[in-house]
Design an enzyme around this catalytic site. Structure first.
Site, PDB file in Angstrom:
ATOM      1  N   GLN B 123       0.860  -1.190   0.000  1.00  0.00           N
ATOM      2  CA  GLN B 123       0.000   0.000   0.000  1.00  0.00           C
ATOM      3  C   GLN B 123       0.894   1.237   0.000  1.00  0.00           C
ATOM      4  OE1 GLN B 123      -2.495   1.914  -0.148  1.00  0.00           O
ATOM      5  NE2 GLN B 123      -4.224   0.528  -0.423  1.00  0.00           N
ATOM      6  N   GLY B 171     -17.299   5.399   5.543  1.00  0.00           N
ATOM      7  CA  GLY B 171     -15.988   5.270   6.195  1.00  0.00           C
ATOM      8  C   GLY B 171     -15.120   6.503   6.040  1.00  0.00           C
ATOM      9  N   GLU B 191     -27.308  11.506   2.624  1.00  0.00           N
ATOM     10  CA  GLU B 191     -26.929  10.112   2.900  1.00  0.00           C
ATOM     11  C   GLU B 191     -28.219   9.304   2.931  1.00  0.00           C
ATOM     12  OE1 GLU B 191     -24.008   8.007   3.627  1.00  0.00           O
ATOM     13  OE2 GLU B 191     -25.728   6.647   3.464  1.00  0.00           O
ATOM     14  N   ALA B 261     -19.110   6.027  -5.520  1.00  0.00           N
ATOM     15  CA  ALA B 261     -19.579   5.887  -6.898  1.00  0.00           C
ATOM     16  C   ALA B 261     -18.621   5.102  -7.787  1.00  0.00           C
ATOM     17  CB  ALA B 261     -19.823   7.274  -7.494  1.00  0.00           C
ATOM     18  N   HIS B 262     -17.385   4.905  -7.318  1.00  0.00           N
ATOM     19  CA  HIS B 262     -16.446   4.119  -8.134  1.00  0.00           C
ATOM     20  C   HIS B 262     -16.971   2.689  -8.306  1.00  0.00           C
ATOM     21  CE1 HIS B 262     -15.108   2.865  -4.071  1.00  0.00           C
ATOM     22  NE2 HIS B 262     -14.745   1.764  -4.674  1.00  0.00           N
ATOM     23  N   CYS B 406       0.037  17.107  10.310  1.00  0.00           N
ATOM     24  CA  CYS B 406      -0.092  18.548  10.104  1.00  0.00           C
ATOM     25  C   CYS B 406       0.587  18.907   8.786  1.00  0.00           C
ATOM     26  CB  CYS B 406       0.568  19.291  11.268  1.00  0.00           C
ATOM     27  SG  CYS B 406       0.297  21.057  11.233  1.00  0.00           S
TER      28      CYS B 406
HETATM   29  N1  LIG Z   1      -8.269  10.873  -1.612  1.00  0.00           N
HETATM   30  C1  LIG Z   1      -9.178  10.229  -2.321  1.00  0.00           C
HETATM   31  O1  LIG Z   1      -9.035   9.998  -3.513  1.00  0.00           O
HETATM   32  C2  LIG Z   1     -10.378   9.754  -1.609  1.00  0.00           C
HETATM   33  C3  LIG Z   1     -10.508   9.982  -0.260  1.00  0.00           C
HETATM   34  C4  LIG Z   1     -11.616   9.521   0.361  1.00  0.00           C
HETATM   35  C5  LIG Z   1     -12.606   8.863  -0.346  1.00  0.00           C
HETATM   36  N2  LIG Z   1     -12.475   8.663  -1.660  1.00  0.00           N
HETATM   37  C6  LIG Z   1     -13.530   8.002  -2.396  1.00  0.00           C
HETATM   38  O2  LIG Z   1     -14.749   8.402  -1.795  1.00  0.00           O
HETATM   39  C7  LIG Z   1     -15.696   7.345  -1.894  1.00  0.00           C
HETATM   40  C8  LIG Z   1     -16.322   7.054  -0.539  1.00  0.00           C
HETATM   41  O3  LIG Z   1     -15.442   6.329   0.312  1.00  0.00           O
HETATM   42  P1  LIG Z   1     -16.009   5.743   1.689  1.00  0.00           P
HETATM   43  O4  LIG Z   1     -14.897   5.032   2.352  1.00  0.00           O
HETATM   44  O5  LIG Z   1     -16.683   6.830   2.455  1.00  0.00           O
HETATM   45  O6  LIG Z   1     -17.134   4.715   1.153  1.00  0.00           O
HETATM   46  P2  LIG Z   1     -18.370   4.107   1.965  1.00  0.00           P
HETATM   47  O7  LIG Z   1     -18.944   3.051   1.112  1.00  0.00           O
HETATM   48  O8  LIG Z   1     -17.981   3.781   3.367  1.00  0.00           O
HETATM   49  O9  LIG Z   1     -19.416   5.332   2.069  1.00  0.00           O
HETATM   50  C9  LIG Z   1     -20.194   5.793   0.978  1.00  0.00           C
HETATM   51  C10 LIG Z   1     -21.534   6.295   1.517  1.00  0.00           C
HETATM   52  O10 LIG Z   1     -22.303   6.850   0.466  1.00  0.00           O
HETATM   53  C11 LIG Z   1     -23.687   6.502   0.674  1.00  0.00           C
HETATM   54  N3  LIG Z   1     -24.372   6.599  -0.611  1.00  0.00           N
HETATM   55  C12 LIG Z   1     -24.222   5.808  -1.687  1.00  0.00           C
HETATM   56  N4  LIG Z   1     -24.955   6.222  -2.713  1.00  0.00           N
HETATM   57  C13 LIG Z   1     -25.623   7.313  -2.294  1.00  0.00           C
HETATM   58  C14 LIG Z   1     -26.523   8.202  -2.908  1.00  0.00           C
HETATM   59  N5  LIG Z   1     -26.883   8.067  -4.207  1.00  0.00           N
HETATM   60  N6  LIG Z   1     -27.000   9.229  -2.186  1.00  0.00           N
HETATM   61  C15 LIG Z   1     -26.630   9.395  -0.894  1.00  0.00           C
HETATM   62  N7  LIG Z   1     -25.797   8.573  -0.265  1.00  0.00           N
HETATM   63  C16 LIG Z   1     -25.268   7.545  -0.959  1.00  0.00           C
HETATM   64  C17 LIG Z   1     -23.640   5.123   1.241  1.00  0.00           C
HETATM   65  O11 LIG Z   1     -24.812   4.826   1.968  1.00  0.00           O
HETATM   66  C18 LIG Z   1     -22.399   5.197   2.145  1.00  0.00           C
HETATM   67  O12 LIG Z   1     -22.696   5.551   3.472  1.00  0.00           O
HETATM   68  C19 LIG Z   1     -14.957   6.177  -2.529  1.00  0.00           C
HETATM   69  O13 LIG Z   1     -15.259   6.163  -3.909  1.00  0.00           O
HETATM   70  C20 LIG Z   1     -13.500   6.495  -2.291  1.00  0.00           C
HETATM   71  O14 LIG Z   1     -12.643   5.884  -3.263  1.00  0.00           O
HETATM   72  C21 LIG Z   1     -11.365   9.101  -2.307  1.00  0.00           C
END
Ligand SMILES: NC(=O)c1ccc[n+]([C@@H]2O[C@H](COP(=O)([O-])OP(=O)(O)OC[C@H]3O[C@@H](n4cnc5c(N)ncnc54)[C@H](O)[C@@H]3O)[C@@H](O)[C@H]2O)c1
Ligand SMILES: NC(=O)c1ccc[n+]([C@@H]2O[C@H](COP(=O)([O-])OP(=O)(O)OC[C@H]3O[C@@H](n4cnc5c(N)ncnc54)[C@H](O)[C@@H]3O)[C@@H](O)[C@H]2O)c1
Lengths: 561, 561
Positions: B123, B171, B191, B261-262, B406
């Site tokens: 990772q 998460g 949500e 959404a990914h 930080c």
């Molecule tokens: N630095 C980065 O590139 C970065 C950082 C953080 C997260 N992400 C991306 O963000 C996304 C979320 O990550 P996560 O760990 O929170 O995922 P997760 O699955 O824990 O949380 C996603 C949440 O979205 C909700 N949801 C889904 N579809 C919905 C809709 N149409 N309307 C309202 N709510 C909806 C789900 O119920 C869920 O609680 C992932 O695609 C992740 O790759 C990217």
């Protein structure tokens, strides 16, 4: 832009010899005597460049002129991109060339980025400023054949009394007869192009020529019987030579091939045509040419396999003739004879041995002759090294700054102080520079094809015992540890002889200027660098490497796993 | 195998604090409070491991116990493979994880080699022993939003008085409302899953919830008017929220999205279904689910675009919703709003800023609180840093060894001695350790997602100004120069968050043990490391980086080219 080669003598353009060494090596790479196409900054190997552009070249020289003894210059694909405060024991120059993120790591992406002026093809020693002309090729061939001798004819001195049959007397392949006779053996080499044969005779790479296979065999057998080195070019197609030998029931001791079979249109000649006829066919009907060429290759490989069945030692010499015939002529047993790295070079790599080289920054040939003597003095019992040094002095012309290649390894077991072969040599040279016996510093470097410096599944790491061919952690650790150990230049390249995306490899330079600092760097780097070769092969499970580690006291953390 | 986390206190298992720091960081990575699945050596992010196997883990600890102050340990994909004599100023540990030769650089080859026990997925911070739990995520989101504030609302303090609309409270996405209010702004987050909402309310990541869009808008507008931070979860599908806002003519200041959404099947919910109904549909008819899900995503993106047209600031937050809708619903203008790195993180990278972090080896929380104070003392004028430190103290729980993230950068222009922000901080901490104000050494490291440490065309180097996204020379130079500068651990990884073959990135650690040696290392490494960020972006032509170089006296060799 015309170009003059490296400055020589003891006046410095830079603030110290470490920086001056980089300055001179870059310029030496572009010496018209050394480089293929210096006007375009091309050193060798397709488009292997020493700098990205003439502007970048000028800027590198300016940076090197200003570089302090506690600073480090960064070069990204032939362009200077930064200069930082570090310390004396750190490298003076760090180089990364042609590296791409994996999913983008191909020629198409590379050429796009090259067209935008963002990247450069560094080949192996071009972009790391370590190319020294053609002597590297002769010695690689010499060492490979020496290993053939050690493995298959251990009672013999080298290849004495044995007959090696090969083909190809071109740019690189032309080194074969000389390398065989340097190993005291007899060589029969098939070549279709008489002009090529004549060139090898003129320059002393080959001794005799004939059109008659019978005569070649007779001459070879006589020389072998008498234990005389002899090389005989036969003006014939390789496939026909093997057929003729089979008809006569003649089985040589060793068979290989270095026709340019990797390229069926431009590099290989079909049987049944003179060179002129074949050239005309290529022009008129390239598709027919390719079919004929591949048919001949199949016959050629069948000939090699037949000789192997009859008891000859057979190996492929990096021209992919096995792959060609396997892919295009469905010959399933094409891979029944091994490639040269797994068969002959890997045992050397297991002991940390590889193409170590050094260059006299003075420009004075006497300095290299003094280093030759040092090899003889340091290793009085290693007849093989002596033979190579004698032969090199006799037969290898200097190009650009005088230099020497000599395969040295780890092999610390036979030194009372536990120093590696490479370290012992470097420390001795450093003393000679300090004492004034050598007129200016010597810079020590190597080929990227070395024991612990390369991941290249089609060549240097083909068919590793544990299947770890493609793992690139090893060369990266090699570069990092040589950096930690204080090499003066450290470089990491993608590509090289096998092309973009097919290998990752590294290099390093240490400048022996007679100081205690140089001794310290040499002692460490010439332990870590060949040491990585021993460790990488020990990790893959090679007995030779485990034995070397035991004999030379190399610590292998999980040896019993 | 059960597992206990890092040793604490001032008794050493190793020969010195540099080795002890590596020992404790490796163990901290596997603390059950920190790691996702410590029994399987998995730290986070799929199968991101700290060691290849428990045998390799034991062997690393043994090696670290024996490692001298002038030695360097080599770790190849989570397994110790060598130990060499180097010197005090060199790194103590060099790590290369998951690296493959380009043409073999994919999951298929990786998994084959992993099955043979030859490679490990490192990772980003797992295999380099630098993971510190979830606080990194909160701060990344916080900093991204802070940059949104600086760029679009320069008159405001952070996001005060502005309304940000987003979706997803899972998460990682669940950090969004807290990160907005930490920046003094107001957040409306859609949500669909009420349980998720409740969890964020319980843990203080979000303040209020409602089912009614009207109520959410009213509450948000009031808070914004009064300049009060507020976060409101709306129990509604994101696509519907945007539709409702359009119907009401409401335009927020900022729009983004972090639903998963990914992954259209497992990560995203279609509109028109309750969670339970959608879960049933997924089970019964996954193909229908995917179609519905992508239809909703299209509406969702159209909503974001409409808000952008109406004047809102819009960006994608790394969930590939643009790519999904572009590829599967043919929405050509999906990419009309930017990704978060090019838009908000890159300007920070141009100034060498990134997620700097440090860990108290004592295990004593008071040591981290003392470092928090140091930030306030050192940068009295940087209100943004103070705010983060206050918030982190208040709201971020320690996991495993106490630590802090930080974002600090180069920005040497405002220091009379020309020291970088990172170096100033580290030198101050080193003094506090020397004076006994901090009870044991602090180890300083960072995320691999940093200014000058990564090539990742789908994320950190997406859409570089000069098109140099895929060039990996930069992270390699970063690792080499940090090694030259004397970082105590240096690592190079392939993969990480975007997967094998999609990125190359590096890390480093420096141990602040109160000695002059530590000060020397810190001064150099915390110049070279953020300096690479400035140089990499200056080379790509970013004005911010060129300005930073000018202000902070960073030498850019071919600046005028
Ligand atoms: N630095 C980065 O590139 C970065 C950082 C953080 C997260 N992400 C991306 O963000 C996304 C979320 O990550 P996560 O760990 O929170 O995922 P997760 O699955 O824990 O949380 C996603 C949440 O979205 C909700 N949801 C889904 N579809 C919905 C809709 N149409 N309307 C309202 N709510 C909806 C789900 O119920 C869920 O609680 C992932 O695609 C992740 O790759 C990217
Ligand atoms: N370390 C390595 O892997 C390594 C080292 C050296 C060469 N090589 C390979 O060896 C090959 C030769 O290289 P080169 O520089 O000498 O090429 P070259 O084209 O200069 O020479 C090849 C020679 O083979 C002759 N030839 C072609 N077909 C023939 C046939 N059927 N019978 C007899 N002669 C024939 C040609 O006339 C020519 O003189 C290449 O494929 C190269 O890649 C590999």
């Amino acid at each position: 832009r015309t170009y003059q080669g490296a400055p020589t003598g003891t006046d410095l353009e830079c603030k110290g010899w470490r920086q001056e060494a980089a300055f001179r090596m870059l310029n030496n790479n572009l010496d018209p005597e050394v480089a293929e196409d210096p006007e375009n900054l091309v050193v060798y190997g397709g488009t292997g460049r020493a700098a990205r552009s003439w502007d970048a070249y000028d800027a590198i020289l300016d940076e090197l002129r200003e570089l302090g003894d506690e600073e480090t210059l960064l070069v990204q694909s032939g362009k200077p991109v930064g200069r930082f405060q570090t310390h004396e024991r750190a490298p003076r120059v760090l180089i990364a060339n042609s590296n791409l993120v994996g999913q983008w790591d191909d020629w198409e992406q590379f050429h796009e980025l090259e067209a935008k002026g963002l990247i450069m093809y560094g080949q192996m020693t071009a972009g790391s400023w370590a190319y020294i002309g053609t002597q590297g090729i002769i010695q690689g061939t010499y060492e490979t054949l020496a290993e053939v001798g050690r493995q298959h004819f251990p009672e013999q001195e080298g290849l004495r009394g044995t007959i090696t049959v090969t083909a190809g007397l071109g740019g690189m392949s032309g080194a074969q007869p000389l390398a065989v006779t340097m190993n005291e053996g007899v060589c029969i080499a098939a070549e279709v192009d008489e002009e090529r044969i004549d060139r090898r005779l003129e320059t002393g790479y080959c001794m005799e020529k004939t059109d008659a296979v019978d005569e070649a065999i007779a001459m070879a057998e006589e020389a072998a019987r008498e234990g005389e080195p002899r090389s005989i070019a036969v003006h014939v197609n390789a496939a026909k030579l093997f057929d003729a030998m089979r008809d006569r029931g003649f089985v040589p001791d060793v068979v290989t091939d270095q026709t340019a079979a990797h390229d069926e249109l431009e590099g290989y000649y079909p049987a049944g045509y003179t060179v002129a006829e074949a050239d005309a066919l290529r022009e008129d009907d390239p598709e027919a040419y390719v079919e004929e060429s591949l048919d001949t290759m199949r016959r050629h490989v069948e000939g090699i396999l037949a000789m192997q069945d009859a008891g000859a030692v057979a190996f492929e010499y990096g021209n992919n003739i096995r792959g060609q015939v396997n892919a295009h002529r469905n010959l399933e047993d094409a891979f029944d004879f091994p490639g040269f790295v797994p068969a002959y070079v890997r045992p050397l790599f297991c002991r940390g041995k590889g193409p170590f080289r050094w260059v006299a920054l003075s420009g004075d040939e006497a300095d290299i002759h003094r280093t030759d003597e040092a090899i003889r003095e340091l290793f009085p019992e290693k007849a093989h090294l002596h033979r190579w040094i004698d032969l090199a002095q006799e037969r290898v012309q200097f190009q650009g700054l005088p230099s020497r290649v000599c395969w040295l390894g780890y092999q610390a077991g036979d030194d009372p102080d536990g120093l590696t072969e490479r370290a012992r040599f470097a420390l001795r040279i450093n003393d000679l520079v300090a004492e004034g016996d050598i007129s200016a510093p010597i810079v020590v470097t190597r080929d990227h094809l070395d024991a612990g410096s390369v991941a290249s599944p089609n060549r240097e790491t083909e068919a590793m015992k544990d299947g770890s061919d493609a793992i690139a952690d090893w060369p990266i650790l090699n570069a990092l540890v040589n950096c930690a150990a204080g090499a003066d230049i450290v470089s990491v390249h993608d590509g090289g002889g096998v092309g973009i995306g097919n290998s990752i490899h590294t290099n390093n330079h240490v400048v022996l200027d007679g100081t205690e600092l140089a001794a310290e760097k040499a002692r460490r780097v010439f332990t870590t660098d060949p040491g990585m070769g021993v460790l990488r092969h020990a990790d893959a499970g090679y007995e030779d490497a485990l034995e070397e580690a035991a004999q030379s006291d190399v610590h292998v953390p999980m040896e019993d796993q």
